[in-house]
Motif scaffolding. Structure first.
Motif, PDB file in Angstrom:
ATOM      1  N   UNK A   1      40.314  60.557  44.846  1.00  0.00           N
ATOM      2  CA  UNK A   1      38.957  60.054  45.028  1.00  0.00           C
ATOM      3  C   UNK A   1      38.916  58.536  45.139  1.00  0.00           C
ATOM      4  N   UNK A   2      39.881  57.858  44.540  1.00  0.00           N
ATOM      5  CA  UNK A   2      39.862  56.397  44.492  1.00  0.00           C
ATOM      6  C   UNK A   2      40.816  55.763  45.495  1.00  0.00           C
ATOM      7  N   UNK A   3      41.341  56.550  46.430  1.00  0.00           N
ATOM      8  CA  UNK A   3      42.292  56.017  47.395  1.00  0.00           C
ATOM      9  C   UNK A   3      41.680  54.914  48.250  1.00  0.00           C
ATOM     10  N   UNK A   4      40.528  55.161  48.844  1.00  0.00           N
ATOM     11  CA  UNK A   4      39.937  54.174  49.742  1.00  0.00           C
ATOM     12  C   UNK A   4      39.514  52.894  49.012  1.00  0.00           C
ATOM     13  N   UNK A   5      38.869  52.968  47.831  1.00  0.00           N
ATOM     14  CA  UNK A   5      38.591  51.716  47.112  1.00  0.00           C
ATOM     15  C   UNK A   5      39.852  50.942  46.748  1.00  0.00           C
ATOM     16  N   UNK A   6      40.915  51.654  46.345  1.00  0.00           N
ATOM     17  CA  UNK A   6      42.169  50.978  45.996  1.00  0.00           C
ATOM     18  C   UNK A   6      42.764  50.301  47.227  1.00  0.00           C
ATOM     19  N   UNK A   7      42.733  50.986  48.360  1.00  0.00           N
ATOM     20  CA  UNK A   7      43.252  50.398  49.601  1.00  0.00           C
ATOM     21  C   UNK A   7      42.418  49.193  50.021  1.00  0.00           C
ATOM     22  N   UNK A   8      41.102  49.280  49.838  1.00  0.00           N
ATOM     23  CA  UNK A   8      40.230  48.153  50.170  1.00  0.00           C
ATOM     24  C   UNK A   8      40.570  46.933  49.321  1.00  0.00           C
ATOM     25  N   UNK A   9      40.793  47.143  48.020  1.00  0.00           N
ATOM     26  CA  UNK A   9      41.153  46.038  47.133  1.00  0.00           C
ATOM     27  C   UNK A   9      42.494  45.432  47.523  1.00  0.00           C
ATOM     28  N   UNK A  10      43.447  46.277  47.891  1.00  0.00           N
ATOM     29  CA  UNK A  10      44.766  45.783  48.293  1.00  0.00           C
ATOM     30  C   UNK A  10      44.676  44.957  49.569  1.00  0.00           C
ATOM     31  N   UNK A  11      43.968  45.444  50.557  1.00  0.00           N
ATOM     32  CA  UNK A  11      43.817  44.712  51.814  1.00  0.00           C
ATOM     33  C   UNK A  11      43.151  43.370  51.569  1.00  0.00           C
ATOM     34  N   UNK A  12      42.122  43.357  50.742  1.00  0.00           N
ATOM     35  CA  UNK A  12      41.418  42.109  50.457  1.00  0.00           C
ATOM     36  C   UNK A  12      42.328  41.117  49.742  1.00  0.00           C
ATOM     37  N   UNK A  13      43.117  41.600  48.795  1.00  0.00           N
ATOM     38  CA  UNK A  13      44.046  40.722  48.080  1.00  0.00           C
ATOM     39  C   UNK A  13      45.087  40.139  49.030  1.00  0.00           C
ATOM     40  N   UNK A  14      45.600  40.952  49.933  1.00  0.00           N
ATOM     41  CA  UNK A  14      46.572  40.472  50.914  1.00  0.00           C
ATOM     42  C   UNK A  14      45.957  39.402  51.803  1.00  0.00           C
ATOM     43  N   UNK A  15      44.739  39.650  52.278  1.00  0.00           N
ATOM     44  CA  UNK A  15      44.079  38.692  53.163  1.00  0.00           C
ATOM     45  C   UNK A  15      43.862  37.349  52.489  1.00  0.00           C
ATOM     46  N   UNK A  16      43.562  37.370  51.194  1.00  0.00           N
ATOM     47  CA  UNK A  16      43.241  36.138  50.474  1.00  0.00           C
ATOM     48  C   UNK A  16      44.473  35.349  50.052  1.00  0.00           C
ATOM     49  N   UNK A  17      45.589  36.034  49.824  1.00  0.00           N
ATOM     50  CA  UNK A  17      46.685  35.332  49.161  1.00  0.00           C
ATOM     51  C   UNK A  17      48.066  35.530  49.746  1.00  0.00           C
ATOM     52  N   UNK A  18      48.321  36.588  50.488  1.00  0.00           N
ATOM     53  CA  UNK A  18      49.702  36.911  50.861  1.00  0.00           C
ATOM     54  C   UNK A  18      50.125  36.210  52.148  1.00  0.00           C
ATOM     55  N   UNK A  19      51.406  35.849  52.270  1.00  0.00           N
ATOM     56  CA  UNK A  19      51.941  35.401  53.561  1.00  0.00           C
ATOM     57  C   UNK A  19      52.078  36.599  54.500  1.00  0.00           C
ATOM     58  N   UNK A  20      52.167  36.306  55.795  1.00  0.00           N
ATOM     59  CA  UNK A  20      52.226  37.377  56.805  1.00  0.00           C
ATOM     60  C   UNK A  20      51.130  38.402  56.559  1.00  0.00           C
ATOM     61  N   UNK A  21      49.919  37.909  56.301  1.00  0.00           N
ATOM     62  CA  UNK A  21      48.827  38.777  55.858  1.00  0.00           C
ATOM     63  C   UNK A  21      48.471  39.832  56.893  1.00  0.00           C
ATOM     64  N   UNK A  22      48.438  39.463  58.167  1.00  0.00           N
ATOM     65  CA  UNK A  22      48.023  40.420  59.189  1.00  0.00           C
ATOM     66  C   UNK A  22      48.957  41.622  59.222  1.00  0.00           C
ATOM     67  N   UNK A  23      50.240  41.359  59.212  1.00  0.00           N
ATOM     68  CA  UNK A  23      51.207  42.451  59.246  1.00  0.00           C
ATOM     69  C   UNK A  23      51.106  43.320  58.006  1.00  0.00           C
ATOM     70  N   UNK A  24      50.967  42.691  56.835  1.00  0.00           N
ATOM     71  CA  UNK A  24      50.898  43.455  55.585  1.00  0.00           C
ATOM     72  C   UNK A  24      49.612  44.267  55.495  1.00  0.00           C
ATOM     73  N   UNK A  25      48.494  43.707  55.945  1.00  0.00           N
ATOM     74  CA  UNK A  25      47.235  44.450  55.941  1.00  0.00           C
ATOM     75  C   UNK A  25      47.328  45.675  56.843  1.00  0.00           C
TER      76      UNK A  25
END
Length: 395
Positions: A342-366
């Motif tokens: 049930x929480x897969x999509x919210x968890x994925x949304x949080x992960x994508x947002x965290x990658x966009x804000x802080x990770x290198x190579x963000x586009x590829x990782x997202x």
């Protein structure tokens, strides 16, 4: 047949079989997407120019107006659309109104006023008032409902006209007044349907929403084309523009795959469930169009035509992806999925947002994160991660 009978609209059977979208409805969708794409174009250019607040406010205003007009017409047509000459003519008038709106959307907050957008919206809403008055005559059992719709829409248009003519666009006071007007518009169906629920067709409505989503996602795929064209002169698999083109295509493929799963989106015909599902789709549609704008910003950055950083481009892509996933969770997965699924999509949304804000190579990782989320969601849908029926579980 008398003239008054010709101008009346009788309710359709909400349980009729083989109900599908008509060519007129598809034509209406295409015109609506022109306005949506126009609003997204304004967001794209504002973000590239380093004016995020202006772009987001303008996009919110333009997208809400277009989505709300589309939604009102779609539910009305599901209940009363008869493809007769008067209905067709009013529909074409509404379509023309959407084109008038689209003409001024890309840079409306760069102007001192946006009377053109107002004029287009008024044309569309006057058309809807006419349709509801025709339904009031042709459906005596729901006359009160139809008249409430007509009156509510009319009062809302008076409100919009006053604030757009007399308030300064773009400032905080205007934004607050816009929010109040949006709440008023959203309340009209809830209040009107209390008298008697209209006879909208469940499968027809699900098809109509799915078709609009497909068209919006198709517009988003143009971002991939834009990136490929920009990379033509120095094409290389190592080129960031090629990465952006591939990522744009994959992201929108995933959006499509996540939306169209085995579960029926709208399993109940209650007014509350219909309003939650219908209103909740604004996040899905708006995020889909905004994601295309975000990829456009990335292309501008990579080609030296933007005044913002690469991180801003990653955020412009990551935020709409997260909103799209949360929108799907809100209208569908929270009702159907069970346990941890049930929480897969919210968890994925949080992960994508965290990658966009802080990770290198963000586009590829997202992109990788979204692909994994899509694969896992499809697996859950076919291997017992879904409730049998919504009603059996108390929703």
């Amino acid at each position: 047949m008398t003239r008054t009978a010709l101008l009346s609209l009788a309710p359709r059977d909400r349980h009729e079989t083989h109900r599908v979208a008509t060519p007129l409805e598809l034509f209406f969708d295409l015109a609506s997407v022109i306005a949506i794409a126009s609003a997204a174009s304004g967001l794209h250019h504002a973000l590239s120019a380093g004016h995020p607040a202006e772009g987001l406010v303008g996009y919110a205003f333009g997208f809400f107006a277009m989505w709300w007009a589309w939604m009102n017409y779609t539910w009305f047509a599901s209940a009363y659309g008869n493809d007769g000459v008067p209905f067709r003519l009013v529909t074409l008038l509404i379509i023309f109104g959407s084109l008038v709106m689209a003409a001024d959307m890309p840079d409306m907050f760069g102007r001192e006023h946006f009377y053109t957008v107002l004029a287009g919206y008024l044309i569309m809403r006057v058309g809807m008032i006419s349709l509801w008055l025709m339904a009031a005559y042709g459906d005596p059992a729901r006359r009160t409902t139809a008249l409430r719709y007509a009156l509510g829409i009319a009062l809302a248009q008076i409100y919009w006209s006053v604030i757009i003519i007399f308030a300064q666009p773009g400032n905080f006071f205007f934004v607050a007044l816009f929010g109040l007007g949006a709440v008023f518009e959203l309340s009209v169906p809830a209040l009107a349907e209390r008298a008697s629920q209209t006879t909208w067709h469940r499968h027809h409505i699900m098809e109509r929403y799915g078709l609009l989503n497909i068209i919006v996602l198709g517009e988003g795929l143009l971002a991939s084309v834009l990136a490929i064209r920009a990379a033509e002169e120095s094409f290389s698999l190592a080129s960031p523009l090629v990465h952006a083109a591939i990522a744009a295509a994959v992201v929108f493929f995933c959006f499509w795959s996540l939306y169209f799963t085995a579960e029926e989106h709208l399993s109940r015909e209650t007014t509350h469930r219909a309003l939650v599902w219908g209103y909740g789709h604004v996040a899905i549609f708006a995020a889909g169009a905004a994601c295309g704008a975000g990829f456009g910003v990335l292309v501008d950055i990579l080609t030296g035509h933007a005044s913002v950083s690469l991180r801003t481009g990653d955020i412009a892509v990551g935020v709409p992806i997260a909103i799209y996933l949360l929108g799907l969770w809100f209208v569908r997965d929270r009702y159907y999925m069970r346990g941890a699924w049930k929480w897969l999509l919210p968890a994925a949304a949080a992960l994508v947002l965290a990658i966009a804000l802080a990770a290198p190579a963000a586009l590829e990782l997202m992109t990788i994160a979204l692909v994994l989320c899509t694969a896992i969601r499809r697996y859950a849908s076919s291997h017992g991660g879904v409730h049998g029926t919504e009603s059996q579980h108390g929703h």
